[in-house]
Every structure is written in C-alpha cells, then in structure tokens.
Scaffold this motif. Structure first.
Motif, PDB file in Angstrom:
ATOM      1  N   PHE A 182      -2.315  -1.085  -5.862  1.00  0.00           N
ATOM      2  CA  PHE A 182      -1.229  -0.914  -4.929  1.00  0.00           C
ATOM      3  C   PHE A 182      -0.152  -1.427  -5.740  1.00  0.00           C
TER       4      PHE A 182
ATOM      5  N   ASN B 273      -6.727  -4.580  -3.051  1.00  0.00           N
ATOM      6  CA  ASN B 273      -5.337  -3.934  -3.491  1.00  0.00           C
ATOM      7  C   ASN B 273      -5.166  -3.313  -4.663  1.00  0.00           C
TER       8      ASN B 273
ATOM      9  N   ASN C  86       0.871  -1.202  -0.153  1.00  0.00           N
ATOM     10  CA  ASN C  86       0.095   0.049   0.112  1.00  0.00           C
ATOM     11  C   ASN C  86       0.859   1.117   0.139  1.00  0.00           C
TER      12      ASN C  86
ATOM     13  N   LYS D 134      -0.731  -6.769   5.489  1.00  0.00           N
ATOM     14  CA  LYS D 134       0.049  -5.949   5.193  1.00  0.00           C
ATOM     15  C   LYS D 134       0.840  -5.366   6.517  1.00  0.00           C
TER      16      LYS D 134
END
Ligand code: SF4
Length: 553
Positions: free
Chosen positions: A111, A108, A61, A340
C-alpha cells in the motif's frame, strides 16, 4: 444585506475538498465525457487551499485510486513511500512486544504511504483539469431547501467581514447561494452541514449512534544518522500503553520521504474518565522507550488533529435524501479494523457520481432516484470491507476481558461474533462523574522541550492554524452557566482537556469561575462537538480560509 447576495447555479455541488468529494467530482466528469454530456460541477472547501485541512494517518489502500486514475503514478501522484512491511506491537509501560500475528485487515504491504494534504492537492489539480470549478476558502454555512422545506437545493457559503458582535463591518461580503440539482456532502467526520441535515431529516434516527476517535499526528524530521529507513517494516502500529486495555486507541508510525516519519496516536472518545487528555496520551506514546528511540534527535515540523468516525456499517446514516447524498467520513464510511477511510471514502464519492449521473439523465433528484447510490455501495467492495468490521467499535468499547472474547469471535466469524448487531453508546454519554473516575496512567506531567516534545500551543503553531481574530466565535457554547455550575462540579470541565488545541480554559477571578474560549487556536478536529457531556458546544464554520494550513500531514 440579503439583496446583495449572489446566487450561482451548478448541476452538482460537492461540499468539502477532501478525497471523497474530489474523487466523486473527477468520476462525474469522466462519466460526463463518456456520455457526451456537459456538466457544471463545483467543489467548495473551507480551507484556504485544497489540502490545507487534509490530515490522516495515512496509509492508502490504492484500490479506489487504481479504479479512478489507473495511470496515477505517471500523472504525478505524490507517494511518500510504499509499505515494505507491517509491524504490530503491544506496549507495556516500558517494553514493546512484537505481535506474532498482524490482523488480516492490517496487512498493508504494497500500500502507499501518503501525505493527505499533498495527495488531496494533487486530486484537486486533476479535478480542475477535468473541468471542475474549485472554490477554496468557501465554507458551507447553511443548507438551502426548496419550496417544500425538505428538498436540498444547494448551500449558502459563509459571510465574510462580520464582527464579533455579529454585525457587518466595512469589508463585509455576503456569502453566495450555490444552487445545485444535487448537493454532495463530504465534509469529513462530524461535518456541520451533515449534522444539520441529519437533525432536520432524521437520517440516522434508526441507526446506531456514530462514534469517533481523536487522532493527533505529527510529521517528524529525523536526524541524518537515523536508521529508521533501514527497518524491515515502515508501517508500525501499537496498542496497549498508554491507554491500556479499556479505552480503544493506539499509535502509528509511518515512513515518509526525506528522512521524515508520520507519527500519531488515536484515542476513542468512548472513554469514561473526564480527566483523560488525548494530547497527554499522544505525548506519553512518544515518550515510550520504543517510540522515543525511533524519534530521538528529531524535530516536529508539523502537527495536527482530527476526529475519525469509527462506528462502522451500523452507524452509517441514510445516504440519500431529496436533492442530496452523503459520502466519505461524514457518512461514517470507514473500515475500522483496517484503520482506513480514504479509499472507501473515495469509492463512495465515485459511486455517488454514478447514481447522480443517472439522476441527471432522468432529471429526477428525489431520494428514490438518488438511493441508487446506496444500492451501488451495498453491491460494492466497500460494503464487503466495512461490513466485516460492523461490530468492531462496539466490541472495542467494552471494558475488561470480554472485549477480547468479542473481538476474537468477530475475527473468526468475519464480523458476526456473539451479538450482531452489538449496541454502541454515543460518545457524549460515556463520561463518569469526576469523583468516580479512574486515574489510569495519568500522573506526572510529560515534559516538553519545544523541539521534539511540544506542548499544545506549540502544536497549534506547527499546524499553521490561522483565523481572523475579529469574527464571531465559531465554537458556540449554548449555556456558559452550565459550564461552571453543572459541568465543572460533575466532570471537572473535560473540554479543557479533550481539546488538543487549548481552546477552552477555565478561569478563576475572585472566586468566580468562567470559561474562556480561544477560537483562533481551533484545529477543526470536532472533538468538542462530539464529546461534550451536555452537548453544550456546537462547532460551526468560521470565516472562509480559517483553520489549519497543513502541507505535509
Ligand atoms: Fe477541536 Fe473543538 Fe478544540 Fe477546535 S475547539 S480544536 S474543534 S476540540
């Protein structure tokens, strides 16, 4: 020997050359420039190079990266791919079912897919350009305390040239005492100095225990005719087979550059079956028809393993003490439902830098001043992110259907669920005696072929792990008799299975059992330090530069 020991002074010392420390060091140099202050900042790293011990999924991220280095693309940030779509699958033994909904924390798209080894090397270069002194090959061996016996005043690095008997050899070089006004511990999950400091200062006594997952990861070169790059989703997560419902964990497949993929499997260490082998789970995941079809014709070009701290907000220790702060995965800063840790770890380093700059200006390095870091973290998006997942690890560790009820309730109530906080059990306490274990899905051994399906020792070779053979064993087994007389009869020596590198082997000679340890295979994943049911194994840093040599992971 001690008389020859060199001593160096820095303003701030970062221990660990991962993204949290490097982001912290870069931010500190930015603040020094903004405030026209001259600072001497150092980063020490146990690996031979920055990035050589860097392994992670890794979907990044970019929130923290954007804040730290807004022009990261122009400055050559090594990005493998941008996520173009998320696929979330439930695996049964033979089939894969695409889930209609991807949990919001796992969205995501947009990302960055990175190689942590490369990304970290790049951060290291930027830190050096900013004036940070970087010392790869220097493991922190011991925390140095001030005259009061409690204030951290730096770190002693490991000696070199010690023989297996603990005596100095001809090439002996004593470690260096690195003194600093503030020491930042960012060693990653289950850092050895962080553990020692925690034990001495009781930093996590009033918190939930930290819990972990062991991840095994490979980079696979796909064949030229692979169509993986044409998929609508280059970020795939799975749950279900082979672990089933009770033990948390799952698989991932991410697209990399040059027709490669990153593929991995995580097993939560709260499992109760002493016969479980996380490497075996990884192999079964690869052999599942859904995964096997993606990787067919491919070749493993790198493998590695590492634990991840997944306990979440309630498992985070006290973040500041006199003279030191804890950042990143070693402090349990991890967004568990999003899987994450890199971006929150980086941000924790950056916030620590802000608190440290204020402490330097006030010339006060006590906990009271350094606690501003904890306050900054509480007020930041890191807290918002990880607080929502505060009970996820506890819910996941529950057996049976109740797990899904808890998870559903937490999803709707943004983390509160039916119980807040929900209790966690430490991973070393969860094994059940071998006789009572479930056999789960472990049956016939998974076949290896030396190319796409490799055994543990080939995996060690593919991790480029090296240690100087002629040194004291860095896996300290406190009581070898306990291994054979107590652990073997009760749990069947689980260390011979949970270690992904075949470091522990049970030998039998004329009816006498003994534990053989192969420390040179060690991937520094820390599973043994965490999961041993008697806490009989302590992982300490081997001589500098030892360990994996990741370049793509
Ligand atoms: Fe991991 Fe321990 Fe095995 Fe090393 S010896 S690879 S730290 S489980």
């Amino acid at each position: 020997m001690a008389a020859d020991r060199e001593s160096i002074e820095f303003d701030v010392l970062f221990v660990g050359g991962g993204p949290a420390c490097l982001a912290g060091a870069i931010r500190l140099m930015q603040l020094a420039q903004e405030n026209a202050v001259e600072l001497e900042v150092a980063v020490i790293e146990k690996g031979a190079e920055i990035g050589s011990h860097g392994i992670s999924g890794a979907v990044l991220n970019p929130l923290a990266l954007n804040e730290l280095i807004p022009d990261f693309a122009d400055r050559g940030c090594p990005v493998e791919q941008t996520v173009n779509g998320d696929g979330f699958y439930f695996l049964t033994r033979h089939k894969a079912y695409r889930m209609p909904i991807v949990p919001r924390q796992m969205h995501n798209t947009g990302f960055l897919i990175i190689s942590l080894a490369r990304f970290t090397r790049w951060l290291g270069e930027l830190a050096e350009e900013a004036g940070v002194n970087i010392f790869p090959g220097f493991p922190g061996q011991e925390i140095l305390y001030g005259a009061d016996g409690r204030t951290v005043v730096g770190v002693r690095t490991g000696d070199k040239g010690i023989g297996p008997d603990g005596q100095p050899k001809g090439n002996y070089e004593p470690g260096i005492d690195i003194h600093a006004k503030v020491t930042v511990l960012g060693e990653g999950a289950r850092g050895s100095l962080t553990k020692a400091l925690d034990e001495k200062r009781g930093l996590s006594h009033s918190h939930m225990p930290q819990v972990y997952e062991t991840g095994i990861k490979e980079v696979i070169q796909l064949p030229e005719n692979s169509d993986f790059s044409s998929r609508a989703e280059n970020d795939i997560h799975t749950l279900g087979y082979p672990l089933g419902f009770d033990v948390p964990g799952g698989g991932f497949i991410y697209q990399m550059k040059d027709n490669r993929i990153a593929l991995g499997y995580l097993t939560a260490l709260c499992y109760d079956d002493p016969g479980l082998d996380p490497y075996d789970m990884f192999m079964r995941f690869k052999r599942h028809p859904f995964v096997a079809e993606i990787i067919t014709g491919g070749k493993v070009i790198e493998q590695g393993a590492r634990t991840v701290s997944t306990g979440g907000y309630y498992s985070m220790p006290q973040l500041a003490t006199d003279g030191a702060v804890l950042i990143g995965g070693g402090a349990g800063i991890h967004n568990t439902p999003a899987l994450k840790g890199i971006h929150v770890g980086m941000k924790s380093g950056m916030l620590a830098a802000e608190a440290i700059m204020a402490a330097l200006q006030e010339e006060d390095y006590t906990r009271a001043t350094l606690d501003r870091y904890a306050a900054l973290l509480e007020a930041s998006w890191v807290k918002t992110e990880i607080y929502e997942g505060r009970n996820v690890a506890a819910a996941l560790s529950r057996r049976g259907f109740g797990k899904w009820i808890h998870l559903g309730a937490q999803y709707v109530t943004k983390g509160r669920g039916f119980q807040d906080p929900m209790a966690l059990e430490a991973d070393w306490q969860t094994l059940r005696p071998a006789g009572a274990r479930r056999d789960g899905d472990q049956g016939a051994k998974i076949e290896t072929d030396g190319t796409l399906y490799v055994d543990k020792l080939t995996g060690v070779y593919l991790s480029k792990t090296m240690h100087r053979e002629d040194q004291p064993c860095h896996l300290v087994v406190h009581d070898l008799d306990l291994c054979v007389n107590t652990c073997y009869p009760k749990f069947g020596s689980p260390c011979t299975r949970f270690c992904p590198a075949k470091v522990y082997e049970l030998e039998e000679d004329a009816g006498k059992r003994s534990l053989k340890i192969n420390p040179s295979n060690c991937l520094h994943c820390k599973t043994c330090d965490i999961k041993d049911p008697y806490r009989n194994i302590t992982w300490v840093c081997p001589e500098g530069e030892g360990g994996p040599g990741y370049t793509m992971a």
